[in-house]
Design a protein around this motif. Sequence first.
Motif, PDB file in Angstrom:
ATOM      1  N   ILE A 174     -10.886  -5.079  -0.254  1.00 16.49           N
ATOM      2  CA  ILE A 174     -10.076  -4.222  -1.138  1.00 16.49           C
ATOM      3  C   ILE A 174     -10.660  -2.709  -1.147  1.00 16.49           C
ATOM      4  O   ILE A 174     -11.934  -2.514  -1.139  1.00 16.49           O
ATOM      5  N   VAL A 175     -10.004  -1.768  -0.389  1.00 14.70           N
ATOM      6  CA  VAL A 175     -10.364  -0.296  -0.175  1.00 14.70           C
ATOM      7  C   VAL A 175      -9.637   0.613  -1.084  1.00 14.70           C
ATOM      8  O   VAL A 175      -8.568   0.588  -1.155  1.00 14.70           O
ATOM      9  N   PRO A 176     -10.467   1.148  -2.247  1.00 14.38           N
ATOM     10  CA  PRO A 176      -9.631   2.019  -3.002  1.00 14.38           C
ATOM     11  C   PRO A 176      -9.338   3.472  -2.267  1.00 14.38           C
ATOM     12  O   PRO A 176     -10.520   3.844  -1.597  1.00 14.38           O
ATOM     13  N   SER A 177      -8.157   3.732  -2.506  1.00  7.50           N
ATOM     14  CA  SER A 177      -8.119   5.054  -1.706  1.00  7.50           C
ATOM     15  C   SER A 177      -7.874   6.307  -3.133  1.00  7.50           C
ATOM     16  O   SER A 177      -8.379   5.627  -4.013  1.00  7.50           O
ATOM     17  N   ASN A 178      -7.792   7.185  -2.977  1.00  7.05           N
ATOM     18  CA  ASN A 178      -7.522   8.073  -3.865  1.00  7.05           C
ATOM     19  C   ASN A 178      -6.672   7.730  -5.284  1.00  7.05           C
ATOM     20  O   ASN A 178      -6.969   8.304  -6.379  1.00  7.05           O
ATOM     21  N   HIS A 179      -5.586   6.974  -4.944  1.00  5.02           N
ATOM     22  CA  HIS A 179      -4.700   6.527  -5.805  1.00  5.02           C
ATOM     23  C   HIS A 179      -4.384   5.094  -6.070  1.00  5.02           C
ATOM     24  O   HIS A 179      -3.708   4.752  -7.089  1.00  5.02           O
ATOM     25  N   VAL A 180      -4.447   4.327  -5.006  1.00  8.42           N
ATOM     26  CA  VAL A 180      -4.217   2.949  -5.076  1.00  8.42           C
ATOM     27  C   VAL A 180      -5.379   2.130  -4.351  1.00  8.42           C
ATOM     28  O   VAL A 180      -6.233   2.695  -3.722  1.00  8.42           O
ATOM     29  N   GLN A 181      -5.418   0.729  -4.691  1.00  9.45           N
ATOM     30  CA  GLN A 181      -6.188  -0.166  -4.040  1.00  9.45           C
ATOM     31  C   GLN A 181      -5.449  -0.916  -2.881  1.00  9.45           C
ATOM     32  O   GLN A 181      -4.325  -1.088  -3.202  1.00  9.45           O
ATOM     33  N   VAL A 182      -5.910  -0.753  -1.583  1.00  5.34           N
ATOM     34  CA  VAL A 182      -5.246  -1.384  -0.385  1.00  5.34           C
ATOM     35  C   VAL A 182      -6.245  -2.631   0.063  1.00  5.34           C
ATOM     36  O   VAL A 182      -7.276  -2.053   0.134  1.00  5.34           O
ATOM     37  N   SER A 183      -5.488  -3.603   0.290  1.00  5.25           N
ATOM     38  CA  SER A 183      -6.067  -4.745   0.939  1.00  5.25           C
ATOM     39  C   SER A 183      -6.099  -4.812   2.406  1.00  5.25           C
ATOM     40  O   SER A 183      -4.960  -4.966   2.775  1.00  5.25           O
ATOM     41  N   VAL A 184      -7.145  -4.685   3.307  1.00  3.65           N
ATOM     42  CA  VAL A 184      -7.063  -4.648   4.503  1.00  3.65           C
ATOM     43  C   VAL A 184      -8.115  -5.650   5.182  1.00  3.65           C
ATOM     44  O   VAL A 184      -9.103  -6.067   4.565  1.00  3.65           O
ATOM     45  N   PRO A 185      -7.639  -6.283   6.450  1.00  6.03           N
ATOM     46  CA  PRO A 185      -8.882  -6.831   7.119  1.00  6.03           C
ATOM     47  C   PRO A 185     -10.097  -6.406   7.304  1.00  6.03           C
ATOM     48  O   PRO A 185     -10.164  -5.101   7.357  1.00  6.03           O
ATOM     49  N   ASP A 186     -11.335  -7.140   7.459  1.00  4.11           N
ATOM     50  CA  ASP A 186     -12.427  -6.484   7.500  1.00  4.11           C
ATOM     51  C   ASP A 186     -12.727  -5.613   8.854  1.00  4.11           C
ATOM     52  O   ASP A 186     -13.408  -4.698   8.561  1.00  4.11           O
ATOM     53  N   ASN A 187     -11.833  -6.027   9.628  1.00  7.83           N
ATOM     54  CA  ASN A 187     -12.310  -5.144  10.995  1.00  7.83           C
ATOM     55  C   ASN A 187     -11.236  -3.900  11.009  1.00  7.83           C
ATOM     56  O   ASN A 187     -11.324  -3.430  12.157  1.00  7.83           O
ATOM     57  N   CYS A 188     -10.405  -3.695   9.802  1.00 11.77           N
ATOM     58  CA  CYS A 188      -9.578  -2.701   9.988  1.00 11.77           C
ATOM     59  C   CYS A 188     -10.121  -1.317   9.259  1.00 11.77           C
ATOM     60  O   CYS A 188     -10.947  -1.512   8.320  1.00 11.77           O
ATOM     61  N   GLN A 189      -9.650  -0.028   9.995  1.00 11.94           N
ATOM     62  CA  GLN A 189     -10.153   1.300   9.492  1.00 11.94           C
ATOM     63  C   GLN A 189      -8.959   1.595   8.515  1.00 11.94           C
ATOM     64  O   GLN A 189      -7.891   1.416   8.918  1.00 11.94           O
ATOM     65  N   LEU A 190      -9.059   2.331   7.220  1.00  8.99           N
ATOM     66  CA  LEU A 190      -7.999   2.682   6.635  1.00  8.99           C
ATOM     67  C   LEU A 190      -8.076   4.327   6.571  1.00  8.99           C
ATOM     68  O   LEU A 190      -8.933   4.955   6.393  1.00  8.99           O
ATOM     69  N   HIS A 191      -6.845   4.766   6.980  1.00 11.55           N
ATOM     70  CA  HIS A 191      -6.701   6.169   7.080  1.00 11.55           C
ATOM     71  C   HIS A 191      -5.649   6.513   6.089  1.00 11.55           C
ATOM     72  O   HIS A 191      -4.384   5.878   6.149  1.00 11.55           O
ATOM     73  N   GLU A 192      -5.977   7.612   5.036  1.00 10.53           N
ATOM     74  CA  GLU A 192      -4.899   7.966   4.229  1.00 10.53           C
ATOM     75  C   GLU A 192      -4.473   9.205   4.875  1.00 10.53           C
ATOM     76  O   GLU A 192      -5.168  10.224   4.905  1.00 10.53           O
ATOM     77  N   LEU A 193      -3.135   9.315   4.976  1.00 10.79           N
ATOM     78  CA  LEU A 193      -2.584  10.456   5.720  1.00 10.79           C
ATOM     79  C   LEU A 193      -1.337  10.873   4.886  1.00 10.79           C
ATOM     80  O   LEU A 193      -0.642  10.319   4.444  1.00 10.79           O
ATOM     81  N   GLU A 194      -1.197  12.444   4.823  1.00  9.72           N
ATOM     82  CA  GLU A 194      -0.001  12.920   4.506  1.00  9.72           C
ATOM     83  C   GLU A 194       0.914  13.033   5.422  1.00  9.72           C
ATOM     84  O   GLU A 194       0.795  13.021   6.775  1.00  9.72           O
ATOM     85  N   ILE A 195       2.276  12.979   4.916  1.00  6.25           N
ATOM     86  CA  ILE A 195       3.538  12.813   6.002  1.00  6.25           C
ATOM     87  C   ILE A 195       4.654  13.604   5.025  1.00  6.25           C
ATOM     88  O   ILE A 195       4.842  13.167   3.913  1.00  6.25           O
ATOM     89  N   TRP A 196       5.117  14.460   5.682  1.00  5.33           N
ATOM     90  CA  TRP A 196       6.223  15.249   5.239  1.00  5.33           C
ATOM     91  C   TRP A 196       7.480  14.305   4.616  1.00  5.33           C
ATOM     92  O   TRP A 196       7.924  13.289   5.347  1.00  5.33           O
ATOM     93  N   SER A 197       8.005  14.976   3.618  1.00  5.19           N
ATOM     94  CA  SER A 197       9.248  13.967   3.009  1.00  5.19           C
ATOM     95  C   SER A 197      10.411  13.649   3.923  1.00  5.19           C
ATOM     96  O   SER A 197      10.738  12.417   4.061  1.00  5.19           O
ATOM     97  N   SER A 198      10.818  14.370   4.955  1.00  5.90           N
ATOM     98  CA  SER A 198      11.807  13.896   6.014  1.00  5.90           C
ATOM     99  C   SER A 198      11.267  12.948   6.713  1.00  5.90           C
ATOM    100  O   SER A 198      11.925  11.990   6.842  1.00  5.90           O
ATOM    101  N   CYS A 199      10.025  12.862   7.128  1.00  4.31           N
ATOM    102  CA  CYS A 199       9.338  11.648   7.882  1.00  4.31           C
ATOM    103  C   CYS A 199       9.241  10.710   7.035  1.00  4.31           C
ATOM    104  O   CYS A 199       9.427   9.408   7.784  1.00  4.31           O
ATOM    105  N   PHE A 200       8.824  10.932   5.939  1.00  2.00           N
ATOM    106  CA  PHE A 200       8.536   9.728   5.079  1.00  2.00           C
ATOM    107  C   PHE A 200       9.572   8.908   4.994  1.00  2.00           C
ATOM    108  O   PHE A 200       9.657   7.677   4.922  1.00  2.00           O
TER     109      PHE A 200
END
Length: 110
Positions: free
Chosen positions: A3-29
């Motif tokens: 379980i990886v806490p980001s700034n706003h949520v907790q995300v469950s990721v496999p042990d061998n994965c890196q978590l990247h928190e990225l911004e994305i513009w509204s139209s692309c989101f």
Amino acid sequence: MKIVPSNHVQVSVPDNCQLHELEIWSSCFTAVETGAKPFDVRANDRNFQVGDALLLREFNPETGAYSGRIALRWASYVLPGGFGIQDGWCVLGLAEHPPLPAGISDTRLW
């Protein structure tokens, strides 16, 4: 799984994965969220790897504010700069599910 806490949520990721928190513009989101845009072009300043978890946070560049909407995607492919892509940039393939663990090829068994 971890379980990886980001700034706003907790995300469950496999042990061998890196978590990247990225911004994305509204139209692309919206396009990523609906599946119409299964890729993203990014500066490769984080050494993205296949299998990385990408926590996408919707961002409005006009107001400089986050909307609060998020989407979790997984890097299914990384096309680095040098093959029609400017050096230092990459195209990320986006998947809705994490990669299968080694040795698993049939999701009915997982």
